[in-house]
Motif scaffolding. Structure first.
Motif, mmCIF file in Angstrom:
data_model
loop_
_atom_site.group_PDB
_atom_site.id
_atom_site.type_symbol
_atom_site.label_atom_id
_atom_site.label_comp_id
_atom_site.label_asym_id
_atom_site.label_seq_id
_atom_site.Cartn_x
_atom_site.Cartn_y
_atom_site.Cartn_z
ATOM 1 N N UNK A 335 48.448 34.722 37.486
ATOM 2 C CA UNK A 335 49.301 34.291 38.480
ATOM 3 C C UNK A 335 50.675 35.146 37.986
ATOM 4 N N UNK A 336 51.036 34.365 37.097
ATOM 5 C CA UNK A 336 52.830 34.437 37.020
ATOM 6 C C UNK A 336 52.904 36.489 36.207
ATOM 7 N N UNK A 337 51.677 36.731 35.688
ATOM 8 C CA UNK A 337 51.834 38.437 35.032
ATOM 9 C C UNK A 337 52.217 39.153 35.965
ATOM 10 N N UNK A 338 51.060 38.763 37.475
ATOM 11 C CA UNK A 338 50.546 39.315 38.871
ATOM 12 C C UNK A 338 51.920 39.337 39.023
ATOM 13 N N UNK A 339 53.033 38.639 39.291
ATOM 14 C CA UNK A 339 54.000 37.311 40.273
ATOM 15 C C UNK A 339 53.283 37.693 41.515
ATOM 16 N N UNK A 340 52.041 36.841 41.162
ATOM 17 C CA UNK A 340 51.353 36.688 43.240
ATOM 18 C C UNK A 340 51.620 35.405 44.084
ATOM 19 N N UNK A 341 51.753 35.327 45.069
ATOM 20 C CA UNK A 341 51.760 34.010 45.390
ATOM 21 C C UNK A 341 50.604 33.961 46.018
ATOM 22 N N UNK A 344 45.914 28.749 43.475
ATOM 23 C CA UNK A 344 46.035 29.576 41.628
ATOM 24 C C UNK A 344 43.747 29.025 42.271
ATOM 25 N N UNK A 345 43.762 28.579 43.309
ATOM 26 C CA UNK A 345 42.055 28.952 43.856
ATOM 27 C C UNK A 345 41.963 29.421 44.445
ATOM 28 N N UNK A 346 42.680 30.274 44.853
ATOM 29 C CA UNK A 346 42.367 31.896 46.038
ATOM 30 C C UNK A 346 41.903 32.652 44.387
ATOM 31 N N UNK A 347 43.333 32.919 43.651
ATOM 32 C CA UNK A 347 42.407 33.973 42.475
ATOM 33 C C UNK A 347 41.390 33.269 41.903
ATOM 34 N N UNK A 367 47.744 41.310 43.811
ATOM 35 C CA UNK A 367 48.989 41.516 44.319
ATOM 36 C C UNK A 367 49.277 41.036 45.819
ATOM 37 N N UNK A 368 47.879 42.031 46.654
ATOM 38 C CA UNK A 368 47.756 41.552 48.005
ATOM 39 C C UNK A 368 47.689 43.069 48.114
#
Length: 374
Positions: A335-341, A344-347, A367-368
């Motif tokens: 999540x941090x590496x991809x700068x995702x919003x 964690x459950x969705x990832x 990343x969306x």
């Protein structure tokens, strides 16, 4: 596995704990565990079990069956294992090694976390896993059942953004407040916890030591009002006061701040803190962030295998819980590496959708930017 696919999502997810990426000191501790081992080396064991707890394998035989997948075989370099081999390994690995790997991942998250401008805040709480008294007699709890307790500290970054930062495992009979000092160790940070941790002398000790806290007080707590602060009209804030707690021949605290607010169900919350620099609304929001740890515990129990254990021995149970926490941290690192919003459950859900496909597909989705899978 298609030889042209490149690094899979599973390999990307487990990359931080691959043996060659661990600190040299950790590698030296792991090496003796592989002495006389023919197949299930530590690196393979770690990836096998991370997959097992994160994909909610129900038993040792279920883990054994997971190796029928040729992609999984290729990923960890094993074609088959017996359930007894897996059982011996999870019981035999010193839980201190997995604990150290957990803190290695915490250090990576601390280095890469976003929003460093936010004041440091940690949420503290515990959760209990009940166990059968006959099968787990060592896990003292109550007369009719056994249990273990996970005392946890979450590093809170913002709404929906938190990760496990410190963990202590005990028998369920250990009271929460007895472990509070262990997880409160970083000065100038704010620690958020519920009224189960209320201890007047400990509050004073934290203040003297340079630690901030935000908590609740119990209904029967003695409160002596020293002064009142102005409260903006029309909001959720009912009162904002400087107070001391205790008395009547008991311990009397240093002056603290008491903020009374209403929650979404119109219940009154009495929040105590040694933060005089924040507004009453900010203190209220800080306490409300405590809900993040409840959500984390819910996800940990529902999305990983920690309520059904693969062994009855204490060391094996600790290993399984550390593996579950490590799995959560590995996802947070992505999540941090991809700068995702995304949560964690969705990832995690996307991980299993793309588990044996190229990691670029998983990362792009996180990343969306939707893309068609190969």
């Amino acid at each position: 596995m298609d030889k042209h696919i490149g690094k899979t999502s599973f390999c990307k997810w487990t990359e931080p704990v691959s043996f060659e990426n661990l600190p040299v000191g950790l590698q030296e501790k792991i090496d003796p565990t592989d002495a006389y081992v023919k197949k299930l080396f530590f690196d393979r064991f770690l990836k096998l079990m991370l997959n097992a707890v994160y994909s909610q394998r129900a038993s040792l035989r279920d883990i054994q069956a997971s190796l029928l997948n040729p992609d999984f075989q290729a990923a960890i370099g094993l074609e088959s294992l017996s359930s007894s081999q897996i059982s011996r390994k999870i019981r035999g690995i010193d839980s201190a090694i997995l604990e150290e790997i957990f803190y290695f991942l915490v250090a990576l998250a601390n280095q890469n976390k976003r929003n460093d401008k936010l004041p440091k805040a940690f949420i503290v709480d515990s959760t209990t896993v009940s166990l059968n008294k006959n099968r787990y007699p060592w896990a003292e709890f109550r007369s009719t059942k056994s249990g273990i307790k996970l005392h946890l500290r979450l590093a809170y970054i913002g709404k929906g953004d938190a990760y496990p930062d410190k963990a202590v495992l005990t028998n369920a009979s250990v009271h929460d407040v007895n472990k509070l000092e262990i997880v409160v160790d970083e000065k100038l940070a704010t620690y958020i916890f519920d009224r189960g941790y209320m201890d007047f002398e400990l509050f004073d000790k934290f203040s003297y030591g340079g630690f901030f806290f935000v908590s609740r007080i119990k209904k029967n707590t003695l409160v002596h009002v020293m002064s009142e602060y102005e409260v903006p009209p029309g909001g959720d804030i009912l009162q904002d006061q400087m107070v001391v707690l205790g008395g009547k021949n008991g311990y009397l605290t240093e002056p603290y701040r008491l903020v009374e607010v209403t929650d979404t169900q119109e219940n009154m919350l009495r929040i105590i803190t040694n933060r005089f620099d924040l507004s009453a609304e900010e203190i209220s929001q800080m306490y409300r962030s405590r809900w993040q740890i409840e959500l984390f515990f819910k996800q940990l129990k529902q999305q990983t295998t920690i309520k059904k254990f693969f062994t009855q021995e204490e060391n094996g149970l600790k290993n399984q819980i550390y593996l579950a926490l490590m799995a959560q941290l590995l996802t947070y690192l992505v999540k941090l590496e991809t700068h995702s919003d995304l949560s964690a459950l969705t990832i995690q859900r996307y991980l299993f959708a793309f588990l044996w496909k190229a990691s670029e597909l998983w990362e792009t989705r996180i990343r969306g930017k939707p893309t068609e899978s190969k």
